[in-house]
Scaffold this active site. Structure first.
Site, mmCIF file in Angstrom:
data_model
loop_
_atom_site.group_PDB
_atom_site.id
_atom_site.type_symbol
_atom_site.label_atom_id
_atom_site.label_comp_id
_atom_site.label_asym_id
_atom_site.label_seq_id
_atom_site.Cartn_x
_atom_site.Cartn_y
_atom_site.Cartn_z
ATOM 1 N N PHE A 87 4.966 -3.288 -2.837
ATOM 2 C CA PHE A 87 4.866 -2.777 -4.205
ATOM 3 C C PHE A 87 5.710 -1.518 -4.312
ATOM 4 O O PHE A 87 5.587 -0.605 -3.481
ATOM 5 C CB PHE A 87 3.409 -2.483 -4.569
ATOM 6 C CG PHE A 87 3.213 -2.231 -6.032
ATOM 7 C CD1 PHE A 87 3.319 -3.258 -6.940
ATOM 8 C CD2 PHE A 87 2.945 -0.953 -6.494
ATOM 9 C CE1 PHE A 87 3.155 -3.028 -8.302
ATOM 10 C CE2 PHE A 87 2.774 -0.706 -7.845
ATOM 11 C CZ PHE A 87 2.887 -1.749 -8.748
ATOM 12 N N ASP A 108 -2.376 -1.161 2.736
ATOM 13 C CA ASP A 108 -2.640 -1.139 1.298
ATOM 14 C C ASP A 108 -3.442 -2.392 0.965
ATOM 15 O O ASP A 108 -2.974 -3.525 1.192
ATOM 16 C CB ASP A 108 -1.320 -1.115 0.528
ATOM 17 C CG ASP A 108 -1.508 -1.023 -0.980
ATOM 18 O OD1 ASP A 108 -2.555 -1.468 -1.493
ATOM 19 O OD2 ASP A 108 -0.590 -0.538 -1.664
ATOM 20 N N TYR A 165 -9.559 -1.511 -9.904
ATOM 21 C CA TYR A 165 -9.433 -2.102 -11.236
ATOM 22 C C TYR A 165 -8.986 -3.559 -11.217
ATOM 23 O O TYR A 165 -8.939 -4.193 -12.264
ATOM 24 C CB TYR A 165 -8.490 -1.276 -12.122
ATOM 25 C CG TYR A 165 -7.117 -1.016 -11.566
ATOM 26 C CD1 TYR A 165 -6.125 -1.980 -11.626
ATOM 27 C CD2 TYR A 165 -6.804 0.209 -11.012
ATOM 28 C CE1 TYR A 165 -4.861 -1.730 -11.124
ATOM 29 C CE2 TYR A 165 -5.541 0.474 -10.514
ATOM 30 C CZ TYR A 165 -4.570 -0.500 -10.564
ATOM 31 O OH TYR A 165 -3.319 -0.248 -10.072
ATOM 32 N N LYS A 166 -8.701 -4.105 -10.047
ATOM 33 C CA LYS A 166 -8.312 -5.516 -9.956
ATOM 34 C C LYS A 166 -9.568 -6.362 -9.693
ATOM 35 O O LYS A 166 -10.411 -6.534 -10.564
ATOM 36 C CB LYS A 166 -7.248 -5.700 -8.881
ATOM 37 C CG LYS A 166 -5.912 -5.016 -9.203
ATOM 38 C CD LYS A 166 -4.903 -5.293 -8.127
ATOM 39 C CE LYS A 166 -3.516 -4.785 -8.472
ATOM 40 N NZ LYS A 166 -3.396 -3.321 -8.487
ATOM 41 N N ARG A 214 2.679 -15.418 -12.264
ATOM 42 C CA ARG A 214 1.650 -15.044 -11.302
ATOM 43 C C ARG A 214 0.271 -15.332 -11.892
ATOM 44 O O ARG A 214 -0.031 -14.926 -13.017
ATOM 45 C CB ARG A 214 1.795 -13.566 -10.953
ATOM 46 C CG ARG A 214 1.050 -13.127 -9.719
ATOM 47 C CD ARG A 214 1.387 -11.697 -9.368
ATOM 48 N NE ARG A 214 0.909 -10.755 -10.383
ATOM 49 C CZ ARG A 214 0.628 -9.479 -10.138
ATOM 50 N NH1 ARG A 214 0.789 -8.982 -8.916
ATOM 51 N NH2 ARG A 214 0.196 -8.683 -11.099
#
Length: 416
Positions: free
Chosen positions: A129, A201, A226-227, A375
């Protein structure tokens, strides 16, 4: 699978099915983007009202003590810890992934410099990322001590890239674009054999796949809430530091919440003991309080049951897309092997952005990542097997009708 009724039958037999009722999800929406932003738990609205109306509105500043605000980062960390194989008092919920990464990458480099000062390489993947890479680049520039960021283009290149000059290997467990999942145990062992430290991560892992940080003897980890953890947009992230590393370094963002006695107002920073020293400034209590609503749902199940359903959902999605959307230039990007797959599936298409916008217009919500990648995230807590069937049928119709060619679907928003 040949018929929609088969998907409905799987839902009727699904032990996780009742958990869907605990989420505020519109019945006509098929949400395949929990890997980017989770659905709000129904409890979140009432909790927000309680924090704002009672704890803030009535309790005012007394709530730092009376409502337990001050202890909340540690308490949430202990509630989250079992999901990632952490022990008690090894996790705090705080700040963002990027900020936490800066903290622990700094800590790791300083620890290595003390025990083996010749190591000046940080190893990562070019497909990591981007924010993780930016943080590493910025830290290297600030330190100005000859550090180098070495990037590989394929996971198979990592064993050769990690060597005697490596200080830290900074690896994302599940790749944000492809869904490729590393073997955390094997790679951590390889990193340690080279004398380097392993920093993970967990942005696309926490709450999605089983993780055992202590079991694999990792060194540091960061992740977000938050995912898959459904903490809310921009909800605080988390940082994990095992007890063996916690007191080895005063992290670089030495704010007052990490002080051993913050309300003594000492003009000289003195780091607190344990995981608390990885806190920095005053915490955002409203958003932090909502994180607990998502974590409480996980207490009603286990990560292995979640993983079992995740693999079943993603297997079904891949099979249906390839059988029912054949001939439409879709190319699977995500690994087929269960041991290498996270909880999202990516397909490449020459007009991936437009196709995704057409799907979203029909309430099948995924997202798009460059280059050309559609995705789709699969959150077992609230996603049904019939949702997978219906999503693929909608995708098939969008492709066969070429409705994605409508001009409005080519317009780019700020967020894709």
């Amino acid at each position: 699978m040949k018929h929609r009724e088969e998907a409905l039958a799987l839902d009727r037999a699904d032990p996780l099915a009742p958990l869907r009722d605990q989420f505020a999800l519109a019945p006509d929406t098929i949400y395949l983007d929990g890997n980017s932003l989770g659905v709000p738990p129904k409890a979140a609205a009432a909790r927000a009202q309680q924090v704002i109306g009672a704890e803030w509105g009535e309790g005012l500043i007394r709530s730092w003590n009376a409502a337990g605000w001050f202890a909340l980062p540690r308490r949430l960390g202990n509630k989250l810890a079992p999901l990632i194989g952490a022990a008690e008092d090894e996790v705090v919920v705080t700040d963002t992934i990027s900020i936490n990464l800066f903290k622990v990458l700094s800590a790791a480099l300083r620890l290595q410099d003390a025990r083996d000062p010749g190591r000046r390489v940080i190893v990562s993947e070019r497909s990591n990322f981007p924010s993780d890479l930016y943080i590493a680049q910025g830290l290297i520039e600030q330190l100005d001590r000859g550090y180098e960021l070495r990037l590989v283009d394929d996971p198979a290149e990592l064993p050769e890239a990690i060597g005697s000059d490596t200080a830290v290997a900074m690896i994302t467990h599940v790749n944000y674009r492809t869904g490729y999942m590393h073997d955390m145990a094997a790679l951590t062992q390889l990193i340690h054999q080279s004398g380097a430290l392993a920093l993970w991560d967990l942005a696309h892992s926490a709450g999605a796949v089983p993780v055992d940080l202590n079991g694999v003897a990792a060194d540091y980890a960061v992740g977000c809430t938050y995912k898959y953890l459904n903490g809310g947009p921009g909800s605080p992230a988390f940082v994990w530091v095992p007890k063996r590393h916690q007191d080895a370094f005063s992290q670089p963002l030495s704010g007052w919440w990490g002080h051993r006695a913050p309300f003594q107002m000492d003009p000289v920073y003195q780091p607190g003991p344990g995981i608390g020293r990885y806190l920095c400034g005053t915490q955002p209590m409203v958003s932090m309080a909502l994180v607990e609503c998502g974590l409480d749902v996980f207490l009603q199940t286990g990560m292995h049951e979640i993983r079992r359903k995740s693999l079943a959902l993603t297997d079904l999605f891949i099979d249906l897309v390839e059988s029912r959307c054949a001939g439409h230039a879709l190319h699977l990007v995500t690994p087929r092997a269960h041991t290498q797959r996270g909880s999202h599936v990516s397909f490449a298409h020459p007009h991936g952005y437009e196709v995704m916008q057409a799907l979203i217009a029909r309430n099948v919500i995924g997202d798009y990542r460059e280059p050309h990648v559609l995705r789709f995230g699969f959150t077992p807590l609230y996603l049904r097997y019939v949702d997978v069937w219906d999503a693929v049928e909608t995708l098939r119709d969008v492709l066969e009708s070429e409705s994605w060619r409508a001009p409005e679907f080519a317009a780019r928003g700020a967020v894709t």
